[in-house]
Design an enzyme around this catalytic site. Structure first.
Site, PDB file in Angstrom:
ATOM      1  N   ASP A  33      58.700   8.638  13.974  1.00  0.00           N
ATOM      2  CA  ASP A  33      59.065   9.786  14.921  1.00  0.00           C
ATOM      3  C   ASP A  33      57.810   9.963  15.558  1.00  0.00           C
ATOM      4  O   ASP A  33      56.798  10.502  15.172  1.00  0.00           O
ATOM      5  CB  ASP A  33      59.235  11.013  13.798  1.00  0.00           C
ATOM      6  CG  ASP A  33      59.817  12.269  14.570  1.00  0.00           C
ATOM      7  OD1 ASP A  33      59.488  12.572  15.657  1.00  0.00           O
ATOM      8  OD2 ASP A  33      60.431  13.081  13.798  1.00  0.00           O
ATOM      9  N   HIS A  34      58.013  10.187  16.893  1.00  0.00           N
ATOM     10  CA  HIS A  34      56.968  10.440  17.901  1.00  0.00           C
ATOM     11  C   HIS A  34      56.404  12.045  17.814  1.00  0.00           C
ATOM     12  O   HIS A  34      55.294  12.300  18.338  1.00  0.00           O
ATOM     13  CB  HIS A  34      57.327  10.246  19.219  1.00  0.00           C
ATOM     14  CG  HIS A  34      55.978   9.375  20.116  1.00  0.00           C
ATOM     15  ND1 HIS A  34      55.020   9.733  19.855  1.00  0.00           N
ATOM     16  CD2 HIS A  34      56.173   8.027  20.855  1.00  0.00           C
ATOM     17  CE1 HIS A  34      54.118   8.704  20.677  1.00  0.00           C
ATOM     18  NE2 HIS A  34      55.078   7.958  21.280  1.00  0.00           N
ATOM     19  N   ARG A  35      57.014  12.811  16.975  1.00  0.00           N
ATOM     20  CA  ARG A  35      56.503  14.101  16.867  1.00  0.00           C
ATOM     21  C   ARG A  35      55.434  14.383  16.052  1.00  0.00           C
ATOM     22  O   ARG A  35      54.461  15.100  16.087  1.00  0.00           O
ATOM     23  CB  ARG A  35      57.632  15.148  16.501  1.00  0.00           C
ATOM     24  CG  ARG A  35      58.795  15.316  17.516  1.00  0.00           C
ATOM     25  CD  ARG A  35      59.939  15.867  17.205  1.00  0.00           C
ATOM     26  NE  ARG A  35      60.640  15.488  16.083  1.00  0.00           N
ATOM     27  CZ  ARG A  35      61.613  15.914  15.157  1.00  0.00           C
ATOM     28  NH1 ARG A  35      62.286  16.949  15.674  1.00  0.00           N
ATOM     29  NH2 ARG A  35      61.963  15.066  14.219  1.00  0.00           N
TER      30      ARG A  35
END
Length: 454
Positions: free
Chosen positions: A424-426
């Site tokens: 998850d790039h968050r």
């Protein structure tokens, strides 16, 4: 005079709202004890035996095997109490006033239930031998029977109503095949199938052309239709949600697993003198993952978008993908960060066997914080896994096969595996994800690296 009590599908927990009847364990006329399992149902997470909180005589069952029921829908009715031999058991909605009885004496039962409608998915009570009450033994007044609440349309399941709405089907025109005329999913599906084909529609591309409609039903493409329900439906919902909500990215690396396989052979005692169960490759990779997550805790987290916060989780509950006849499931090894390779391997073996036999409990399929997906067992090298929502990452492992590889400056045949990390790039940037994956690859290539964390 016996009292007829209605037992409804209980709340199965874990956010489940419906279940499919897989197998009835009792029949109408059977004598059941308090907390005796009466039906086996399949939820989106597991197979569950549902115990009945009442003891007495089964007077009616609601739903055939294969029927999907929402939580709160009637499952069965039970005649509870003591009756005279001259009275007769009748089904739900049947009238009173039977003729002279014959046969066995009346059945005594507890006047109230245990209250354990669904505690731990089975109460562990000793099995009770089923007894069939002969006809014309008990009598149940019609007024005492709890029937489906009256209404303009005899439909209990919201799923049936939704299906009818999707096909513009007027439920008032259907005759239900269920108890007391209850309209079941099968009735709606039968009406859809029996719809008369519509006249030829305008050719494709004709301005204003619309799908052909007959008797209020929109024509659908022909072909086999497989309902998305149970485990398969739950997986479909979770994967779709993951794709909608998680901005994922994937990185991968090839690693020389020759030394890892040699270490595994040494652990298992190549001479045959090794004690205890064999150490699996999956258990070794799982232990490597827990060591990597200790270094990169960003990947053992979840995202709370309402609070706009990243929540780093203190425990590693490691899920692993397992393919079963019921579909893909992800059992969870609890507190994997506290376990060694043998402990992780034993728990993986136990959960895998439960997955194959369909006996996993919902609690064993939820709460994961990171997932390990060994798709190499299917003979493939790589993949871009979909994150198991609401987790933040998944490590994929391809097959381990001999390949040409430059080892110590020379070309050699080595056992190579492709590792891929979807994250998850968050929760992190590529540097963190790359660091995690590189550490995993280093442990695969040089298992001694793990000694620092053991």
């Amino acid at each position: 005079m016996p009292q007829v009590l209605e037992f409804k599908l209980p709340d199965l927990g874990e956010g489940l709202t419906e279940a499919e009847i897989v197998r009835w364990l009792v029949e109408v006329g059977d004598v059941v004890a308090i907390d005796q399992p009466v039906v086996e149902v399949e939820t989106a997470k597991a197979m569950v035996e549902v115990p009945c909180p009442y003891g007495g005589v089964v007077t009616a069952r609601f739903g055939d095997e294969g029927t999907e029921l929402p939580v709160g829908a009637p499952l069965l009715t039970v005649a509870v109490g003591t009756a005279e031999p001259s009275e007769t058991v009748t089904g739900a909605g049947a009238g009173a006033g039977a003729g002279p009885g014959s046969g066995e004496a009346a059945v005594d039962a507890e006047p109230s239930g245990s209250g354990n409608v669904l505690v731990g998915y089975g109460t562990g009570a000793p099995p009770v031998r089923r007894r069939r009450v002969r006809p014309q033994v008990l009598s149940v007044p019609a007024a005492a029977v709890v029937a489906v609440a009256p209404g303009p349309v005899a439909v209990v399941s919201p799923l049936v109503r939704k299906l009818a709405r999707q096909h513009d089907l007027d439920l008032r025109q259907l005759a239900g095949s269920g108890p007391d005329g209850l309209i079941l999913r099968a009735d709606v599906e039968s009406a859809i199938r029996s719809a008369t084909p519509a006249p030829a529609a305008a050719p494709a591309g004709t301005p204003g052309a619309r799908p052909a409609v007959t008797a209020g039903l929109t024509t659908r493409p022909a072909g086999e239709r497989i309902p998305l329900r149970g485990v398969r439906g739950a997986v479909a919902d979770k994967l779709a949600r993951s794709r909608r909500e998680i901005p994922d990215a994937t990185c991968w690396v090839d690693a020389d697993a020759t030394e890892l396989m040699a270490a595994r052979a040494a652990m298992n005692g190549v001479s045959g003198s090794g004690a205890g169960p064999k150490v699996s490759v999956l258990a070794l990779l799982a232990r490597i993952c827990t060591a990597a997550l200790a270094r990169y805790p960003e990947l053992n987290s979840t995202v709370d978008m309402e609070a706009r916060e990243i929540v780093r989780l203190p425990e590693v509950h490691l899920g692993f993908a397992a393919q079963t006849e019921r579909g893909l499931v992800v059992p969870v090894v609890r507190d994997a960060q506290t376990r060694n390779v043998e402990s992780i391997g034993a728990e993986i073996a136990r959960l895998t066997e439960a997955a194959r036999t369909g006996t996993l409990k919902p609690a064993e399929l939820t709460g994961g914080t990171f997932t390990l997906n060994n798709y190499g067992v299917f003979g493939v090298d790589g993949s871009t896994p979909i994150i198991n929502h609401p987790e933040a990452a998944m490590l994929g492992v391809g097959r381990i096969i001999p390949k040409p590889w430059v080892h110590e400056g020379e070309l050699a045949v080595r056992r190579v595996v492709q590792l891929s990390l979807t994250f998850d790039h968050r929760v992190c940037d590529g540097g963190t994800a790359g660091g995690f994956l590189r550490y995993v690859a280093d442990c695969v290539e040089q298992p001694a690296v793990l000694l620092r964390t053991l």
